[in-house]
Design a protein around this motif. Structure first.
Motif, PDB file in Angstrom:
ATOM      1  N   UNK A   1      46.304  52.313  44.607  1.00  0.00           N
ATOM      2  CA  UNK A   1      45.823  51.402  45.644  1.00  0.00           C
ATOM      3  C   UNK A   1      44.370  51.002  45.402  1.00  0.00           C
ATOM      4  N   UNK A   2      43.560  51.956  45.006  1.00  0.00           N
ATOM      5  CA  UNK A   2      42.154  51.646  44.739  1.00  0.00           C
ATOM      6  C   UNK A   2      42.018  50.734  43.522  1.00  0.00           C
ATOM      7  N   UNK A   3      42.861  50.959  42.510  1.00  0.00           N
ATOM      8  CA  UNK A   3      42.834  50.081  41.338  1.00  0.00           C
ATOM      9  C   UNK A   3      43.243  48.662  41.710  1.00  0.00           C
ATOM     10  N   UNK A   4      44.241  48.528  42.565  1.00  0.00           N
ATOM     11  CA  UNK A   4      44.669  47.197  42.996  1.00  0.00           C
ATOM     12  C   UNK A   4      43.570  46.511  43.804  1.00  0.00           C
ATOM     13  N   UNK A   5      42.875  47.272  44.638  1.00  0.00           N
ATOM     14  CA  UNK A   5      41.755  46.694  45.385  1.00  0.00           C
ATOM     15  C   UNK A   5      40.682  46.180  44.423  1.00  0.00           C
ATOM     16  N   UNK A   6      40.393  46.937  43.355  1.00  0.00           N
ATOM     17  CA  UNK A   6      39.442  46.493  42.332  1.00  0.00           C
ATOM     18  C   UNK A   6      39.943  45.224  41.635  1.00  0.00           C
ATOM     19  N   UNK A   7      41.225  45.194  41.328  1.00  0.00           N
ATOM     20  CA  UNK A   7      41.830  44.061  40.629  1.00  0.00           C
ATOM     21  C   UNK A   7      41.713  42.781  41.462  1.00  0.00           C
ATOM     22  N   UNK A   8      41.915  42.907  42.771  1.00  0.00           N
ATOM     23  CA  UNK A   8      41.815  41.745  43.658  1.00  0.00           C
ATOM     24  C   UNK A   8      40.356  41.343  43.851  1.00  0.00           C
ATOM     25  N   UNK A   9      39.505  42.310  44.182  1.00  0.00           N
ATOM     26  CA  UNK A   9      38.099  42.013  44.478  1.00  0.00           C
ATOM     27  C   UNK A   9      37.375  41.462  43.252  1.00  0.00           C
ATOM     28  N   UNK A  10      37.770  41.881  42.053  1.00  0.00           N
ATOM     29  CA  UNK A  10      37.119  41.405  40.839  1.00  0.00           C
ATOM     30  C   UNK A  10      37.573  40.046  40.367  1.00  0.00           C
TER      31      UNK A  10
ATOM     32  N   UNK B   1      37.686  51.780  36.531  1.00  0.00           N
ATOM     33  CA  UNK B   1      36.602  51.635  37.505  1.00  0.00           C
ATOM     34  C   UNK B   1      36.920  52.400  38.782  1.00  0.00           C
ATOM     35  N   UNK B   2      38.183  52.300  39.233  1.00  0.00           N
ATOM     36  CA  UNK B   2      38.565  53.011  40.455  1.00  0.00           C
ATOM     37  C   UNK B   2      38.449  54.514  40.265  1.00  0.00           C
ATOM     38  N   UNK B   3      38.835  55.000  39.098  1.00  0.00           N
ATOM     39  CA  UNK B   3      38.787  56.432  38.834  1.00  0.00           C
ATOM     40  C   UNK B   3      37.348  56.931  38.746  1.00  0.00           C
ATOM     41  N   UNK B   4      36.467  56.142  38.120  1.00  0.00           N
ATOM     42  CA  UNK B   4      35.075  56.550  38.005  1.00  0.00           C
ATOM     43  C   UNK B   4      34.397  56.604  39.362  1.00  0.00           C
TER      44      UNK B   4
END
Length: 489
Positions: A366-375, A148-151
């Protein structure tokens, strides 16, 4: 120059370097070690290609490369060896091969003060302190967060980012800390770092000068000792008891420190929790003395009895606390993402320095971790791990009761991923730890975390349960108990 110096045949077997590379390498080595002295003329390209039976273009290309790299100079008379300041004449070279006259460059004094407390190559063994349950990490959910972060990312994400970290991750961290840890902060106060160690090093660089004093817990985390040494600070160890760090009042009066490192929610490695009265006193005295407290909140999420103890940073407004955290325990160590929360009063002065000291990297992680937390995946993972670690600690306690004498006191257990077992003076914990590692168990020696290695209170074993399944503890502790039995005389 004699062509015989280079006339041995060039290899042409499969897998060997090209003839051009071989010739270039031979000439470079001959020049560097003095066999081809400065000013000597290289053979003509025609004579050398005839001698070595290679194409003239090969020799021409080699000579051009030597000139381009500064090994040789070309003029109307041909190609000559350039003058290199460090290349010894042949007669001096022969003498230096027999007598070592060159001193090796010295390391800094701080390097000699750093002694490793852990073996970096053995951390996958069972009973390793501080290692989470890697086999239970939700890799599929993490992969989806990365996708998701990459897209959503634009090509600009491949450039340098904000030196303080990705805004989305700083927002997620601030929100989590406010709710789960009681930390008073905004996203603007959060700095993303290379793990907790990067945050500790940043505290030293931003808030202390070489030669100033720093206090740390004894026994305490070896990583902070390394960070203090790297900053050329004068380290003073403060004892730890059942209520955490114990700082005598006279120490503040005699010479207050610039930095004080504490692990208040779960002291490492004894497991003590810093009492409320000591927390408030530490904040008050640090504020009065102009000192900074480094609150290392490394695994406070895993509280096994009651609710997690709130962070010391949030006890009073604008406390002189540098709050350090990491995702190494809650996620996985290889992620290498930690964070530092700066006090509001210190942020404005620190930001110009941060822009120079840091470069915004690891942006996709970092963006993937933000997605992991927010989701919500991070919160769900923490909930599962709390239950798992509570079960594993209980299994470890039962195994310790079954195999070790009751006189071996067990310390800690309110939080975290390890227990500490006190050993009698007759047993040396370092020797036991070494023997256990040879037997496939990576227990730590309590004394290795201490500046006072001969004190009876600091003789014990630090036993991790995060990376070890409940079914293994009975057999492992039984094996460890056999190492603790006195040898027959």
């Amino acid at each position: 120059m004699s062509v015989s110096l280079l006339s041995s045949p060039l290899q042409s077997a499969a897998g060997a370097a090209s003839r051009q590379q071989q010739l270039l390498s031979r000439l470079k080595h001959a020049i560097l070690d003095g066999r081809l002295p400065a000013g000597s003329r290289l053979p003509s390209t025609r004579s050398l290609c005839a001698e070595l039976q290679v194409a003239r273009n090969t020799v021409l290309a080699v000579y051009e490369q030597l000139v381009a790299e500064g090994y040789a100079q070309a003029d109307r008379q041909g190609t000559r060896v350039a003058s290199l300041a460090h290349a010894p004449p042949p007669q001096q070279r022969a003498a230096s091969e027999d007598v070592a006259t060159v001193s090796a460059p010295r390391q800094s004094r701080r390097v000699s003060t750093m002694t490793p407390t852990r073996d970096a190559g053995d951390r996958t063994l069972p009973l390793t302190p501080g290692m989470p349950a890697l086999s239970r990490f939700p890799l599929n959910a993490w992969l989806r967060a990365q996708e998701r972060a990459l897209k959503r990312a634009s090509p600009q994400v491949l450039a340098y980012g904000d030196p303080l970290g990705e805004p989305a991750l700083r927002e997620a961290i601030a929100q989590y800390l406010r709710v789960a840890r009681g930390v008073r902060c905004t996203p603007g106060q959060v700095v993303v770092t290379e793990g907790a160690q990067g945050a500790l090093s940043l505290c030293v660089r931003l808030f202390a000068n070489p030669g100033e004093r720093a206090w740390m817990e004894d026994p305490g985390y070896g990583g902070v000792r390394a960070a203090f040494h790297a900053g050329d600070l004068k380290i003073q160890a403060m004892p730890v008891d059942g209520e955490g760090i114990l700082i005598p009042a006279r120490a503040w009066r005699r010479q207050a420190p610039r930095l004080v490192h504490v692990t208040p929610s779960h002291q490492y490695p004894t497991g003590a929790v810093l009492s409320l009265s000591r927390r408030l006193e530490l904040i008050a005295r640090a504020r009065q003395a102009g000192s900074w407290i480094i609150e290392d909140d490394y695994d406070s999420e895993f509280r096994h009895r009651g609710h997690p103890v709130p962070a010391m940073q949030g006890l009073v407004a604008d406390a002189p606390v540098l709050y350090v955290g990491t995702f190494s325990k809650t996620m996985f160590p290889a992620l290498r993402i930690g964070f530092l929360v700066l006090p509001a009063s210190a942020g404005a002065g620190a930001y110009p320095a941060l822009a120079e000291l840091l470069r915004g990297g690891h942006r996709l992680e970092q963006l993937a971790l933000a997605e992991f937390i927010a989701g919500g995946q991070f919160a769900r993972h923490l909930g599962r791990m709390r239950r798992l670690y509570r079960e594993r600690q209980q299994a470890l306690r039962l195994a310790l009761q079954a195999h070790l004498p009751a006189s071996y006191a067990v310390r800690g257990g309110e939080s975290g991923l390890h227990l500490t077992v006190q050993l009698p003076p007759a047993l040396e914990d370092v020797a036991i730890s070494t023997a256990a590692r040879a037997a496939g168990m990576n227990v730590g020696a309590l004394s290795s975390f201490s500046a006072q290695r001969r004190q009876a209170d600091n003789n014990g074993l630090v036993i991790g349960y995060g990376n070890t399944s409940s079914e293994q503890f009975d057999a492992l502790i039984g094996r460890l108990a056999r190492l603790l039995r006195p040898s027959p005389r």
